[in-house]
Write a protein that holds these residues in place. Structure first.
Motif, PDB file in Angstrom:
ATOM      1  N   GLU A 122       0.829  -1.201   0.000  1.00  0.00           N
ATOM      2  CA  GLU A 122       0.000   0.000   0.000  1.00  0.00           C
ATOM      3  C   GLU A 122       0.859   1.244   0.000  1.00  0.00           C
ATOM      4  N   ASN A 123       0.291   2.324  -0.511  1.00  0.00           N
ATOM      5  CA  ASN A 123       0.835   3.653  -0.308  1.00  0.00           C
ATOM      6  C   ASN A 123      -0.339   4.512   0.145  1.00  0.00           C
ATOM      7  N   PRO A 124      -0.144   5.776   0.427  1.00  0.00           N
ATOM      8  CA  PRO A 124      -1.271   6.562   0.972  1.00  0.00           C
ATOM      9  C   PRO A 124      -2.484   6.651   0.057  1.00  0.00           C
ATOM     10  N   PHE A 125      -2.330   6.273  -1.237  1.00  0.00           N
ATOM     11  CA  PHE A 125      -3.425   6.517  -2.172  1.00  0.00           C
ATOM     12  C   PHE A 125      -3.992   5.257  -2.818  1.00  0.00           C
ATOM     13  N   SER A 126      -3.339   4.133  -2.685  1.00  0.00           N
ATOM     14  CA  SER A 126      -3.853   2.946  -3.372  1.00  0.00           C
ATOM     15  C   SER A 126      -3.341   1.667  -2.727  1.00  0.00           C
ATOM     16  N   ILE A 127      -3.988   0.561  -3.095  1.00  0.00           N
ATOM     17  CA  ILE A 127      -3.607  -0.772  -2.627  1.00  0.00           C
ATOM     18  C   ILE A 127      -3.175  -1.573  -3.840  1.00  0.00           C
ATOM     19  N   LYS A 128      -2.041  -2.230  -3.735  1.00  0.00           N
ATOM     20  CA  LYS A 128      -1.570  -3.086  -4.823  1.00  0.00           C
ATOM     21  C   LYS A 128      -1.701  -4.535  -4.378  1.00  0.00           C
ATOM     22  N   ALA A 129      -2.398  -5.335  -5.178  1.00  0.00           N
ATOM     23  CA  ALA A 129      -2.598  -6.748  -4.850  1.00  0.00           C
ATOM     24  C   ALA A 129      -2.081  -7.608  -5.994  1.00  0.00           C
ATOM     25  N   THR A 130      -1.406  -8.663  -5.621  1.00  0.00           N
ATOM     26  CA  THR A 130      -0.905  -9.617  -6.618  1.00  0.00           C
ATOM     27  C   THR A 130      -1.671 -10.912  -6.480  1.00  0.00           C
ATOM     28  N   PHE A 131      -2.427 -11.250  -7.528  1.00  0.00           N
ATOM     29  CA  PHE A 131      -3.178 -12.508  -7.580  1.00  0.00           C
ATOM     30  C   PHE A 131      -2.529 -13.382  -8.637  1.00  0.00           C
ATOM     31  N   SER A 132      -2.010 -14.544  -8.236  1.00  0.00           N
ATOM     32  CA  SER A 132      -1.412 -15.483  -9.197  1.00  0.00           C
ATOM     33  C   SER A 132      -0.457 -14.773 -10.151  1.00  0.00           C
ATOM     34  N   GLN A 133       0.430 -13.965  -9.580  1.00  0.00           N
ATOM     35  CA  GLN A 133       1.492 -13.241 -10.275  1.00  0.00           C
ATOM     36  C   GLN A 133       0.981 -12.100 -11.156  1.00  0.00           C
ATOM     37  N   ASN A 134      -0.327 -11.822 -11.135  1.00  0.00           N
ATOM     38  CA  ASN A 134      -0.866 -10.677 -11.880  1.00  0.00           C
ATOM     39  C   ASN A 134      -1.159  -9.546 -10.894  1.00  0.00           C
ATOM     40  N   GLN A 135      -0.584  -8.389 -11.187  1.00  0.00           N
ATOM     41  CA  GLN A 135      -0.746  -7.255 -10.277  1.00  0.00           C
ATOM     42  C   GLN A 135      -1.968  -6.423 -10.640  1.00  0.00           C
ATOM     43  N   HIS A 136      -2.662  -5.954  -9.596  1.00  0.00           N
ATOM     44  CA  HIS A 136      -3.815  -5.077  -9.774  1.00  0.00           C
ATOM     45  C   HIS A 136      -3.716  -3.960  -8.744  1.00  0.00           C
ATOM     46  N   ARG A 137      -4.141  -2.772  -9.134  1.00  0.00           N
ATOM     47  CA  ARG A 137      -4.103  -1.638  -8.222  1.00  0.00           C
ATOM     48  C   ARG A 137      -5.538  -1.178  -7.946  1.00  0.00           C
ATOM     49  N   PHE A 138      -5.820  -0.969  -6.650  1.00  0.00           N
ATOM     50  CA  PHE A 138      -7.169  -0.575  -6.245  1.00  0.00           C
ATOM     51  C   PHE A 138      -7.096   0.678  -5.375  1.00  0.00           C
ATOM     52  N   ASP A 139      -8.140   1.492  -5.460  1.00  0.00           N
ATOM     53  CA  ASP A 139      -8.207   2.694  -4.625  1.00  0.00           C
ATOM     54  C   ASP A 139      -8.695   2.382  -3.218  1.00  0.00           C
ATOM     55  N   SER A 140      -9.286   1.191  -3.020  1.00  0.00           N
ATOM     56  CA  SER A 140      -9.835   0.840  -1.720  1.00  0.00           C
ATOM     57  C   SER A 140     -10.041  -0.666  -1.642  1.00  0.00           C
ATOM     58  N   ILE A 141     -10.254  -1.161  -0.426  1.00  0.00           N
ATOM     59  CA  ILE A 141     -10.556  -2.585  -0.248  1.00  0.00           C
ATOM     60  C   ILE A 141     -11.887  -2.921  -0.912  1.00  0.00           C
ATOM     61  N   SER A 142     -12.870  -2.017  -0.799  1.00  0.00           N
ATOM     62  CA  SER A 142     -14.169  -2.295  -1.412  1.00  0.00           C
ATOM     63  C   SER A 142     -14.055  -2.420  -2.927  1.00  0.00           C
ATOM     64  N   GLU A 143     -13.146  -1.657  -3.546  1.00  0.00           N
ATOM     65  CA  GLU A 143     -12.934  -1.798  -4.991  1.00  0.00           C
ATOM     66  C   GLU A 143     -12.337  -3.165  -5.318  1.00  0.00           C
ATOM     67  N   MET A 144     -11.439  -3.635  -4.455  1.00  0.00           N
ATOM     68  CA  MET A 144     -10.865  -4.962  -4.662  1.00  0.00           C
ATOM     69  C   MET A 144     -11.939  -6.044  -4.549  1.00  0.00           C
ATOM     70  N   ILE A 145     -12.853  -5.892  -3.597  1.00  0.00           N
ATOM     71  CA  ILE A 145     -13.937  -6.860  -3.441  1.00  0.00           C
ATOM     72  C   ILE A 145     -14.838  -6.847  -4.675  1.00  0.00           C
ATOM     73  N   ARG A 146     -15.128  -5.660  -5.210  1.00  0.00           N
ATOM     74  CA  ARG A 146     -15.957  -5.581  -6.422  1.00  0.00           C
ATOM     75  C   ARG A 146     -15.266  -6.267  -7.595  1.00  0.00           C
ATOM     76  N   PHE A 147     -13.951  -6.111  -7.687  1.00  0.00           N
ATOM     77  CA  PHE A 147     -13.172  -6.792  -8.729  1.00  0.00           C
ATOM     78  C   PHE A 147     -13.333  -8.305  -8.617  1.00  0.00           C
ATOM     79  N   LEU A 148     -13.218  -8.824  -7.402  1.00  0.00           N
ATOM     80  CA  LEU A 148     -13.348 -10.272  -7.197  1.00  0.00           C
ATOM     81  C   LEU A 148     -14.779 -10.737  -7.458  1.00  0.00           C
ATOM     82  N   GLN A 149     -15.762  -9.915  -7.090  1.00  0.00           N
ATOM     83  CA  GLN A 149     -17.155 -10.268  -7.351  1.00  0.00           C
ATOM     84  C   GLN A 149     -17.441 -10.320  -8.848  1.00  0.00           C
ATOM     85  N   GLU A 150     -16.827  -9.409  -9.605  1.00  0.00           N
ATOM     86  CA  GLU A 150     -17.017  -9.413 -11.055  1.00  0.00           C
ATOM     87  C   GLU A 150     -16.398 -10.646 -11.688  1.00  0.00           C
ATOM     88  N   ARG A 151     -15.241 -11.047 -11.194  1.00  0.00           N
ATOM     89  CA  ARG A 151     -14.611 -12.287 -11.703  1.00  0.00           C
ATOM     90  C   ARG A 151     -15.499 -13.492 -11.431  1.00  0.00           C
TER      91      ARG A 151
END
Length: 343
Positions: A307-336
């Motif tokens: 994390e940095n003060p403005f975003s969250i970086k998550a690595t899923f199976s070696q693919n990186q994704h950047r999110f503005d919030s945890i809720s955005e990450m959850i929406r990403f997973l829900q869409e998948r």
């Protein structure tokens, strides 16, 4: 000056009982609520009484106040059994703050606090200099001196509760019993009131017993917990020891909920998360919290977070994704999940 008769050694609870049977009688019938109840309430300590509804917490309070004497056994207040004391003598030893709102009319805060002196003066007694000094002392101790001439009806909930505590302090009793004093307060005031009680226990040498359902605040402020349930004797100990021993789980009968042994939070018993999550500890903790609420999501074997003060970086199976919030990450997973995309 304290009556020498009321002095106790540091090892002996000022309020104590052994193997009480609690309940009440109605005509020829006896209704037993709890048995095997033993405890010691010490001066200079804040103790919280907790347990599910209907297990006998109110009956235990009434036994201490001698409103419903035990069916078996004796509650001792200082060196005297409660049953041997007159009502006026008990009032000088036990001050009570209940949840019910009292009619205050046009009472000022000072008028309300002065009511605590009734056991010493009687209903028609005049306040002498000793009484006035005690009122000044407790208002100073509870930091409400600036509210002295304000009408009680104009107080905030937190101020009103503090004034009621000051009234109980003015009673100058070594024991204070409070029934859910934070029930109608917001989060910050719940902590303020409980820390005030903790400080008063020490500064005024009171044995303070608080009935509460607020586990978070009790874990943070109490010296001791008394845990009641319908099947076992009263369990007592420090919050920390009851967390480590697992005794705290008595608060949540059944298998649906548990108290997390690390955070003290009440969480639902669910299967462990199917993936390993690594990264900064606060971020990992709250991502896990969000994922537990969404157990249907497909997850990879490992999630790496940064994390940095403005975003969250998550690595899923070696693919990186950047999110503005945890809720955005959850929406990403829900869409998948919706698109049936697995990792």
């Amino acid at each position: 000056m304290e009556n020498p008769e009321n002095r106790q050694s540091d090892k002996e609870g000022f309020v104590r009982a052994n193997d009480l049977e609690l309940g009440y009688r109605s005509g020829a019938k006896t209704h037993r609520v709890a048995s095997g109840v033993s405890f010691s309430l010490f001066r200079k300590e804040l103790t919280c009484l907790m347990g599910p509804n209907g297990v006998g917490k109110s009956t235990l309070l009434k036994a201490i106040m001698h409103q419903h004497p035990p069916l078996k056994g004796e509650v001792w207040l200082g060196n005297s059994p409660a049953s041997h004391l007159s009502e006026k003598e008990r009032a000088k030893r036990v001050a009570v703050v209940l949840t019910e709102k009292i009619a205050t009319g046009l009472l000022t805060v000072r008028d309300l606090v002065a009511l605590g002196r009734i056991p010493h003066t009687g209903w028609w007694g005049q306040l002498n200099p000793v009484d006035q000094a005690k009122i000044n002392e407790v208002m100073e101790l509870t930091s409400i001196s600036q509210l002295a001439h304000k009408n009680v009806s104009a107080l905030s909930d937190g101020q009103r509760q503090t004034a009621l505590i000051a009234r109980a302090l003015a009673q100058d009793s070594p024991i204070m019993v409070l029934d859910e004093p934070t029930a109608h307060l917001d989060l910050s005031n719940r902590f303020e009131i409980m820390y005030l009680l903790r400080d008063l226990a020490r500064k005024a040498s009171k044995a303070i017993l608080v009935v509460t359902h607020d586990l978070e605040v009790a874990l943070e402020t109490a010296d001791k917990l008394w845990l009641m349930d319908a099947r076992q004797p009263l369990l007592t100990g420090s919050p920390e020891d009851l967390m480590i021993s697992g005794g705290i789980q008595r608060l949540l009968p059944g298998k649906k909920w548990r108290v997390d042994a690390v955070t003290g939070k009440i969480i639902r018993n669910t299967a462990p998360l199917p993936c390993k999550i690594e990264g900064p500890e606060p971020l990992v903790s709250w991502v896990k919290n969000a994922l537990r609420k969404n157990p249907e999501l497909n997850l990879p074997d490992t999630i790496f977070l940064s994390e940095n003060p403005f975003s969250i970086k998550a690595t899923f199976s070696q693919n990186q994704h950047r999110f503005d919030s945890i809720s955005e990450m959850i929406r990403f997973l829900q869409e998948r999940l919706k698109q049936k995309i697995s990792f």
